[in-house]
Structure formats: C-alpha cells, structure tokens
Design a protein around this motif. Structure first.
Motif, short mmCIF file in Angstrom:
data_model
loop_
_atom_site.label_atom_id
_atom_site.label_comp_id
_atom_site.label_asym_id
_atom_site.label_seq_id
_atom_site.Cartn_x
_atom_site.Cartn_y
_atom_site.Cartn_z
N LEU A 271 0.82 -1.21 0.00
CA LEU A 271 0.00 0.00 0.00
C LEU A 271 0.85 1.26 0.00
CD1 LEU A 271 -2.94 -1.07 2.31
CD2 LEU A 271 -2.84 -1.00 -0.19
N GLN A 272 2.05 1.20 0.54
CA GLN A 272 2.95 2.36 0.47
C GLN A 272 3.36 2.61 -0.98
OE1 GLN A 272 3.49 4.52 2.79
NE2 GLN A 272 4.80 5.75 1.49
N GLY A 273 3.57 1.53 -1.74
CA GLY A 273 3.87 1.67 -3.16
C GLY A 273 2.72 2.31 -3.92
N VAL A 274 1.50 1.91 -3.59
CA VAL A 274 0.31 2.50 -4.20
C VAL A 274 0.25 3.99 -3.85
CG1 VAL A 274 -2.22 2.50 -4.25
CG2 VAL A 274 -0.98 0.34 -4.22
N HIS A 275 0.52 4.31 -2.60
CA HIS A 275 0.51 5.71 -2.16
C HIS A 275 1.55 6.53 -2.93
CE1 HIS A 275 1.47 9.13 0.50
NE2 HIS A 275 0.19 9.07 0.78
N GLN A 276 2.74 6.00 -3.11
CA GLN A 276 3.78 6.70 -3.86
C GLN A 276 3.38 6.92 -5.32
OE1 GLN A 276 7.17 4.19 -3.10
NE2 GLN A 276 7.68 5.25 -1.19
N ASP A 277 2.79 5.89 -5.94
CA ASP A 277 2.34 6.02 -7.33
C ASP A 277 1.27 7.08 -7.46
OD1 ASP A 277 4.10 3.99 -8.02
OD2 ASP A 277 2.54 2.44 -8.17
N LEU A 278 0.29 7.07 -6.56
CA LEU A 278 -0.77 8.08 -6.61
C LEU A 278 -0.24 9.48 -6.36
CD1 LEU A 278 -3.72 6.35 -4.74
CD2 LEU A 278 -3.60 6.95 -7.15
N SER A 279 0.69 9.61 -5.44
CA SER A 279 1.30 10.91 -5.17
C SER A 279 2.03 11.43 -6.40
CB SER A 279 2.27 10.81 -3.99
OG SER A 279 1.58 10.49 -2.82
N GLN A 280 2.72 10.55 -7.11
CA GLN A 280 3.45 10.97 -8.31
C GLN A 280 2.47 11.39 -9.41
OE1 GLN A 280 6.89 11.31 -8.63
NE2 GLN A 280 6.11 12.49 -10.36
N VAL A 281 1.40 10.65 -9.59
CA VAL A 281 0.39 11.03 -10.58
C VAL A 281 -0.19 12.41 -10.25
CG1 VAL A 281 -1.92 10.48 -11.46
CG2 VAL A 281 -0.20 8.68 -11.28
N TRP A 282 -0.50 12.62 -8.98
CA TRP A 282 -1.06 13.91 -8.56
C TRP A 282 -0.05 15.04 -8.81
CZ3 TRP A 282 -5.66 15.70 -7.79
CH2 TRP A 282 -5.81 16.93 -7.18
N GLN A 283 1.21 14.80 -8.51
CA GLN A 283 2.24 15.81 -8.74
C GLN A 283 2.39 16.10 -10.23
OE1 GLN A 283 3.95 17.62 -6.33
NE2 GLN A 283 4.39 18.81 -8.15
N ASP A 284 2.38 15.06 -11.06
CA ASP A 284 2.48 15.24 -12.51
C ASP A 284 1.31 16.08 -13.05
OD1 ASP A 284 4.78 13.72 -12.41
OD2 ASP A 284 3.83 11.91 -13.24
N ILE A 285 0.11 15.80 -12.56
CA ILE A 285 -1.06 16.57 -12.99
C ILE A 285 -0.92 18.03 -12.55
CG2 ILE A 285 -3.54 16.91 -12.58
CD1 ILE A 285 -3.75 13.81 -12.46
N SER A 286 -0.50 18.24 -11.31
CA SER A 286 -0.32 19.61 -10.81
C SER A 286 0.73 20.36 -11.63
CB SER A 286 0.11 19.59 -9.34
OG SER A 286 -0.92 19.04 -8.55
N ASP A 287 1.81 19.69 -11.98
CA ASP A 287 2.85 20.32 -12.79
C ASP A 287 2.33 20.72 -14.16
OD1 ASP A 287 4.56 19.91 -10.66
OD2 ASP A 287 5.62 18.22 -11.59
N LEU A 288 1.54 19.84 -14.79
CA LEU A 288 0.97 20.15 -16.10
C LEU A 288 -0.03 21.30 -16.03
CD1 LEU A 288 0.51 16.55 -17.55
CD2 LEU A 288 2.14 18.29 -18.32
N VAL A 289 -0.84 21.33 -15.00
CA VAL A 289 -1.80 22.42 -14.82
C VAL A 289 -1.06 23.74 -14.62
CG1 VAL A 289 -3.58 23.36 -13.29
CG2 VAL A 289 -3.66 20.95 -13.99
N ALA A 290 0.03 23.72 -13.88
CA ALA A 290 0.80 24.93 -13.63
C ALA A 290 1.39 25.51 -14.91
CB ALA A 290 1.91 24.64 -12.62
N LEU A 291 1.65 24.67 -15.90
CA LEU A 291 2.17 25.14 -17.17
C LEU A 291 1.13 25.93 -17.96
CD1 LEU A 291 4.18 22.03 -18.42
CD2 LEU A 291 5.10 24.15 -17.48
N GLN A 292 -0.14 25.68 -17.70
CA GLN A 292 -1.26 26.31 -18.39
C GLN A 292 -1.12 26.24 -19.90
OE1 GLN A 292 -2.15 30.22 -16.87
NE2 GLN A 292 -2.35 29.45 -14.78
N ASP A 293 -0.70 25.08 -20.37
CA ASP A 293 -0.53 24.82 -21.79
C ASP A 293 -1.82 24.16 -22.30
OD1 ASP A 293 0.20 24.15 -24.34
OD2 ASP A 293 2.01 23.05 -23.76
#
Length: 78
Positions: free
Chosen positions: A54-76
């Motif tokens: 479950l820690q691995g699942v948590h890390q994967d979800l956190s990375q997906v969330w961070q990737d989405i946030s980074d893309l939104v911040a680009l406003q591309d």
C-alpha cells in the motif's frame, strides 16, 4: 482495488489494527459461463507486507497527482 484498500487504511487507521484487511475481492456479475465470478487479490500475509504494497500505491498516486499539478501549472492548452 489497491487504491480502495489504501483509502480504507488511511481513513480507518484508528479502527483497523495494523491493517487487518488482507484480501481484496471484486465480483464480476457476469462471465462467459453466466455465473458471477470473484477475483481475489492477496495484499500479503503479514501487516508489514500489506503496508509495503500500500505504500507503493501511495507513492504512485502521489506521483500522478504531482504530474497533474505540474501540467496544470504550465497552463498549456494542448
């Protein structure tokens, strides 16, 4: 199913003793035979194994969330 187990663990941490939940089960209501068919996943024999998965699942979800946030911040608008 693993995300659901992670949510159960995080939400019910005070109620669950060392992640008592071991098996996840999904019931397909229809199959080729016409009968409901269960799919069962074992999270691990020990609480430590379950926590590791479950820690691995948590890390994967956190990375997906961070990737989405980074893309939104680009406003591309692509």
């Amino acid at each position: 199913l693993k995300v659901y187990a992670l949510l159960l663990r995080e939400k019910g941490a005070a109620n669950l003793n060392a992640m008592e939940l071991r098996y996840l089960e999904l019931l397909y209501l229809n199959s080729e035979s016409g009968q409901a068919k269960p799919w069962r996943y074992d999270l691990g024999e020990t609480p430590e194994q379950r926590d590791q998965i479950l820690q691995g699942v948590h890390q994967d979800l956190s990375q997906v969330w961070q990737d989405i946030s980074d893309l939104v911040a680009l406003q591309d608008p692509r």
